[in-house]
Scaffold this active site. Structure first.
Site, mmCIF file in Angstrom:
data_model
loop_
_atom_site.group_PDB
_atom_site.id
_atom_site.type_symbol
_atom_site.label_atom_id
_atom_site.label_comp_id
_atom_site.label_asym_id
_atom_site.label_seq_id
_atom_site.Cartn_x
_atom_site.Cartn_y
_atom_site.Cartn_z
ATOM 1 C CB ALA A 1 -0.911 0.010 1.226
ATOM 2 C CE LYS A 2 1.672 3.531 -5.375
ATOM 3 N NZ LYS A 2 2.201 3.898 -6.710
ATOM 4 N N GLY A 3 0.570 5.739 0.176
ATOM 5 C CA GLY A 3 -0.261 6.728 0.873
ATOM 6 C C GLY A 3 -1.463 7.167 0.053
ATOM 7 C CD GLU B 1 -0.323 14.447 3.230
ATOM 8 O OE1 GLU B 1 0.257 13.350 3.287
ATOM 9 O OE2 GLU B 1 0.157 15.505 3.669
#
Lengths: 292, 768
Positions: free
Chosen positions: B722-724, B727
């Protein structure tokens, strides 16, 4: 913030409320829905020494049939009741429609007709509607009562014709003449915000002509701004696309006194007044059975 | 430049390598499903105890007196009248022994501001504080403190702060630092090669974080131990700063976060309020509650700086970018030199271009200090870059999506050309356009009466979102098959707790309702960095997974002895351990004698390092349709689609909520939100309330918002893939709206928020 220290009495009767208001004069404030008073207290912009809470006075919350098809409405009637009451919707659709523009449902569940009229905020909807409908207000004090016409009641910025000790208790809304149409339009940055500009219109149609026009603005001056010249223009020259344009331009040019603020410039408010007036007059005339 | 600089004081020390081999997840049983939040009941029933709900026996209430002037010197503070008021237990100022504490420092570490400041440099600077028996008495006492101010001239317009006659915020003047310069390739040659050049100046407003729960804490001393219940995104940064300022051992400062009612970057560190509460509590010997009023949160709890950006882009006829020149200006206020932090990152990194030059300038003004706000710098940059790309597409008669596809970057150019661990930008653009119905919507009729419809899109990436060490998690597997998960991270409303519990459930087969979570408490949970930078899941989920696997392996080891089968031949099956090839060979965990004796298996997991020489970034493309009233300039957003490559979807429900929330926040930037300072007469904030600082309400945003996950498989970024997400979802939104308004009306608005007044004027000019 929080209110400065203040005494509080929940009035058990109208008589008690009036006697407390008489006794404390301008140091006392009647508390209706608290729509404006509570924020003013919390910001410490208002510092009364006594709050006289009217919320226990059920006898001031009613909608009754008035004379000749009009309505008598108790001052403690909530905006949400005006919005949903079948008698108001039938006899004063302008009033119920405009009530739906006030803030948000939670506020409409608390805010009252009498409270918003007495507060005389130039951005409020119902003062404008009361002027357009030529409503009358019953005002009582410890020793008696008087009646005031809406047109005379709003005397300036946040200032109504109410003396310390007086309480607005009832609003009499006369019936609209037959073949009358109405419209209410306002424009706000967000849903529920104070409007940059708003307008109430009532047009009466007689033999194809406009026998009576009422055009009143909110948020564009120190109080409800009635556009008498524009009304007269419609009453004398009839309602057509051209006269609607002309009336709208006239009203926006010379019958309002908007000031610019951080959300909208004066020029933009005048522009909106013109656009909203055109919309309102077209709609009111259609409702009156005419075609512009 | 590293995004981590925004959230950490320095490079992060690495935790030990995970001790377990962590295979890539194939098909998952739990992870990815749209499961409800594990704390949903507590949140909606009101039983969740937020820090602002904490009530302690004998607790006092505190309030802070703040400078009403943007620039003033405190000549005299007289507190005796306040001290004599009923219920008042303490009044402190900069003259109080022990309260003369240095707070702001410059880059060299020199003190430039104190806890209570006699030289006030912004409206809202703390001057004194009161603790009283009730919040009302505390507020009343503030009014009784007499302060004599020498009111000084101010600078509140960042665009003119460098003019010689602008009053100086600091002794050295208003330039906060030497201009930042980034350069690659040959800019002049790039523009010479260009066949089309677009150049414009853009402005974005100062935005405020406006979390629902105000900033603040409750502080209590037990001897020389301090406990702070703080509304925070990270308990450990609060602990370290409070310990440092008060000269306490870290072990003596316990910070408890648990629930937090939003932060958006403004609660990454403690505030002055934290230390002031601790001082008042120490002086009175009573617990002290100090939460800011709504107005205070707007004045002095951070902001997204306003920016002026000049952007010049050159391209060939076929759309290939040849040169980009960017100049950004901003102000971090009076006490932060960072008004343009990571503002130019997308210019450097998003589209392929060999010749790039970025300069950024930072100035001081007499206003509250900035704090990182959801994707610092990025939505602003997007407002400029994505409008220029749209304009370029228009001039080249190319579809805006197609222009972007022609300029995809294959490597991270801003990092010297290293590859990404995954890059789903193409898919965001292509699948986003397809699902939105982009081509059909572009060709639909645009107007009817006064109403004009249009569609717009914008792309984006977020500099961070990789996460990384350190992170430690502990999983306790009890003999009855229930589990405690222990981690230090705050759940800032994104669903961290839920996602972490799902990771445990994935590995151990334990149902979510059998998992209890301890988190965000420096005394009882593991070290964690603050939840910010879209990194909580990529940072902490791998550690949680490692801890669960540690339990898993210990359980298999014990069962292996019991069954006389090698651990590698065993697997966990609910509350049993089964031999892989022989289902007859099975044992209930509660029957494993070693486990029965031990009663609990404790698994410890660490976050391993990120891959070397590679970059990990989330990518985004958003599409929207708007309706513009050509008479009034009103803009109504009709629908939105967010296509996001944030790697693996950990929980589809919390994922979608992030997308919705980010788009709503972006609509605020695009249409309604801005801090207004009276730059002319007083320098004070003109819209100091939620009435005049206009956050979109539920009725001002479209019901039709589609979240389209682009679930790129990233096997390198970390062990959960998983990445962020938090934002990137707000980066392209405002620009997409601006482009849609252009599509509807043919008018470009270079300044955010898109002002109906200005738009109506431009529309009227066009009609005339």
């Amino acid at each position: 913030m929080k209110p400065a220290p203040v005494d509080y009495v929940a009035a058990g009767s109208l008589e008690e409320a009036l006697s407390l208001l008489a006794e404390h004069g301008s140091d006392a404030k009647p508390l209706a829905g608290g729509q404006s008073l509570i924020p003013l207290l919390n910001f410490r912009l208002a510092r009364p020494t006594l709050l006289v809470d009217l919320n226990g006075l059920g006898e001031l919350s009613y909608v009754r049939d008035g004379e000749g098809g009009g309505l008598s409405i108790g001052a403690m009637t909530r905006h949400s009741a005006l919005e949903g009451d079948p008698r108001v919707i039938a006899a004063a659709p302008l009033l119920s429609s405009a009530a739906g523009f006030i803030a948000h449902p939670q506020i409409r569940n608390r805010g009252t007709l009498g409270g918003t009229l007495a507060h005389a905020d130039p951005a409020a909807e119902l003062p404008v509607v009361s002027v357009a409908l030529e409503a009358r207000f019953r005002i009582v004090h410890a020793g008696g009562e008087r009646w005031a016409a809406a047109a005379d009641f709003f005397v300036g910025l946040l200032t109504a014709d109410l003396q310390p000790g007086e309480l607005l208790v009832e609003v009499e809304v006369p019936p609209m003449p037959p073949a009358s149409g109405w419209a209410f339009h306002e424009l706000a940055r967000r849903t529920g915000d104070y409007a940059h500009a708003g307008v109430a219109a009532v047009l009466t149609r007689e033999n194809g002509a406009c026998s009576r026009a009422r055009l009143v603005f909110l948020s564009l001056g120190d109080g409800p701004m009635r556009a008498r010249q524009a009304e007269q223009l419609l009453e004398t020259q009839g309602v057509s696309e051209a006269t609607i344009d002309e009336a709208a331009a006239l009203a926006a040019r010379s019958e309002i006194e908007p000031s610019g603020d951080i959300h909208a410039s004066e020029a933009y408010k005048r522009h909106l007044a013109r656009v909203l007036t055109r919309r309102a007059l077209n709609e009111a005339w259609r409702r009156a059975g005419g075609a512009a | 430049m590293k995004a981590a600089d925004y959230y950490l004081d320095g490079p992060a020390p690495e935790t030990p390598e995970p001790r377990q081999r962590q295979d890539r997840w194939g098909e998952t049983r739990v992870v990815g499903r749209p499961l409800p939040r594990v704390d949903a009941y507590e949140r909606v029933s009101g039983s969740a105890v937020y820090p602002s709900d904490v009530q302690l026996p004998g607790m006092l209430h505190a309030a802070i007196l703040r400078s009403p002037h943007p620039h003033a010197r405190v000549k005299r503070v007289e507190t005796s009248r306040a001290e004599a008021m009923p219920g008042v237990r303490a009044v402190i100022t900069h003259q109080t022994p022990g309260a003369d504490i240095a707070w702001y420092t410059d880059r060299e570490g020199a003190t430039v501001g104190h806890l209570f400041e006699a030289h006030c440099r912004f409206e809202g600077e703390a001057v004194a504080a009161v603790a009283a028996e009730s919040p009302y008495q505390a507020r009343d006492a503030l009014e009784a403190i007499e302060v004599e101010y020498e009111v000084l001239p101010f600078t509140s317009d960042y665009e003119t702060a460098l003019e010689p006659r602008a009053p100086a915020v600091r002794d050295g003047g208003n330039r906060a630092s030497e201009p930042g310069v980034y350069e690659r390739g040959d800019l002049a040659a790039g523009f010479n090669a260009a066949e089309v050049v677009v150049e414009e100046t853009f402005r974005t407003p100062c935005e405020l974080h406006t979390p629902l729960e105000p900033h603040g804490c409750v502080a209590r001393w037990d001897g020389n131990r301090l406990t702070v219940w703080e509304s925070t995104q990270g308990v450990y940064p609060v602990q370290s700063r409070v310990a440092q300022v008060l000269g306490l051992p870290l072990a003596n400062v316990r910070v408890i976060g648990h629930y937090v009612g939003g932060g958006f970057g403004s609660k990454l560190r403690p505030g002055k309020y934290t230390v002031i509460a601790a001082l008042l509590a120490r002086q009175t010997g009573r617990p002290v509650r100090l939460f800011l009023s709504r107005e205070e949160t707007l004045l002095c709890a951070g902001n997204r700086p306003a920016n002026r950006m000049r952007l010049k882009v050159g391209a060939k006829r076929d759309g290939t970018l040849t040169a980009i020149e960017f100049h950004g200006l901003g102000s971090g206020g009076a006490y932060s030199g960072s008004g343009t932090g990571i503002l130019d990152w997308q210019v450097r990194d998003l589209y392929r271009c060999d010749n790039v030059r970025c300069t950024t300038e930072n100035v001081y003004i007499h206003a509250g200090a900035q704090r990182p706000m959801r994707a610092p710098g990025h939505p602003q940059c997007s407002w400029a870059l994505e409008q220029v790309m749209d304009e370029l597409a228009d001039r080249l008669e190319l579809d805006p999506v197609e222009l972007r596809l022609r300029n995809l970057a294959s490597v991270s150019q801003g990092r010297g050309g290293i590859p990404y661990t995954s890059n789903g930008f193409r898919e965001c653009l292509e699948e986003g356009a397809r699902t939105f119905g982009w081509l059909a919507a572009r060709s639909r009729a645009r107007s009817e009466d006064d109403l004009a419809r249009g569609v717009g899109m914008a792309g984006g990436l977020w500099i961070a979102g990789a996460g990384g060490p350190p992170s430690t998690a502990i999983v306790k597997y009890f003999a009855d098959g229930s589990v405690n998960l222990n981690l230090g991270a705050s759940d800032i409303g994104t669903g961290t707790k839920t996602v972490m519990a799902m990771v445990v459930a994935e590995e151990l087969g334990v149902p979510l309702d059998r998992i209890q979570i301890e988190h965000a408490d420096t005394a009882t949970t593991q070290f964690a960095t603050a939840s910010g930078g879209s990194k909580t899941v990529p940072t902490d989920a791998p550690a949680v997974r490692a801890a669960a696997l540690d339990c898993h392996n210990q359980l298999l080891d014990m069962a292996a002895e019991e069954l006389a089968v090698a651990p590698s031949e065993l697997k966990l099956d609910g509350d049993h351990v089964v031999a892989v090839g022989d289902p007859e060979k099975r044992v209930a965990l509660r029957e494993v004698s070693d486990f029965r004796r031990r009663q609990v298996v404790v698994g410890i997991g660490y976050r391993g390092p990120n891959p070397e020489g590679k970059a990990t970034c989330p990518f985004a493309a958003q599409f929207c349709e708007v309706e513009v009233n050509r008479r009034t300039g009103e803009v109504r957003v009709l629908r939105f689609l967010g296509a996001h490559d944030s790697g693996r979807v950990m929980n589809r429900a919390t994922y979608d909520n992030q997308v919705y929330g980010g788009i709503v926040m972006g609509i605020g930037l695009g249409l309604t939100e801005r801090r207004v300072l009276d730059t002319g007469q007083t320098g004070k904030m003109c819209n100091l309330s939620w009435h005049d600082y206009k956050i979109p309400t539920a009725l001002d945003v479209p019901a039709d918002v589609t979240s389209l996950p682009i679930e790129t498989e990233d096997v390198e970024c970390n062990t959960v893939g998983a990445k962020g997400l938090g934002e990137p979802v707000t980066i392209p939104t405002a620009a997409a709206i601006a482009n849609a308004v252009y599509n509807a009306t043919g008018i470009r608005v270079w300044e955010a928020p898109l002002n109906a007044t200005r738009l109506a004027e431009l529309l009227a000019e066009r009609e005339a």
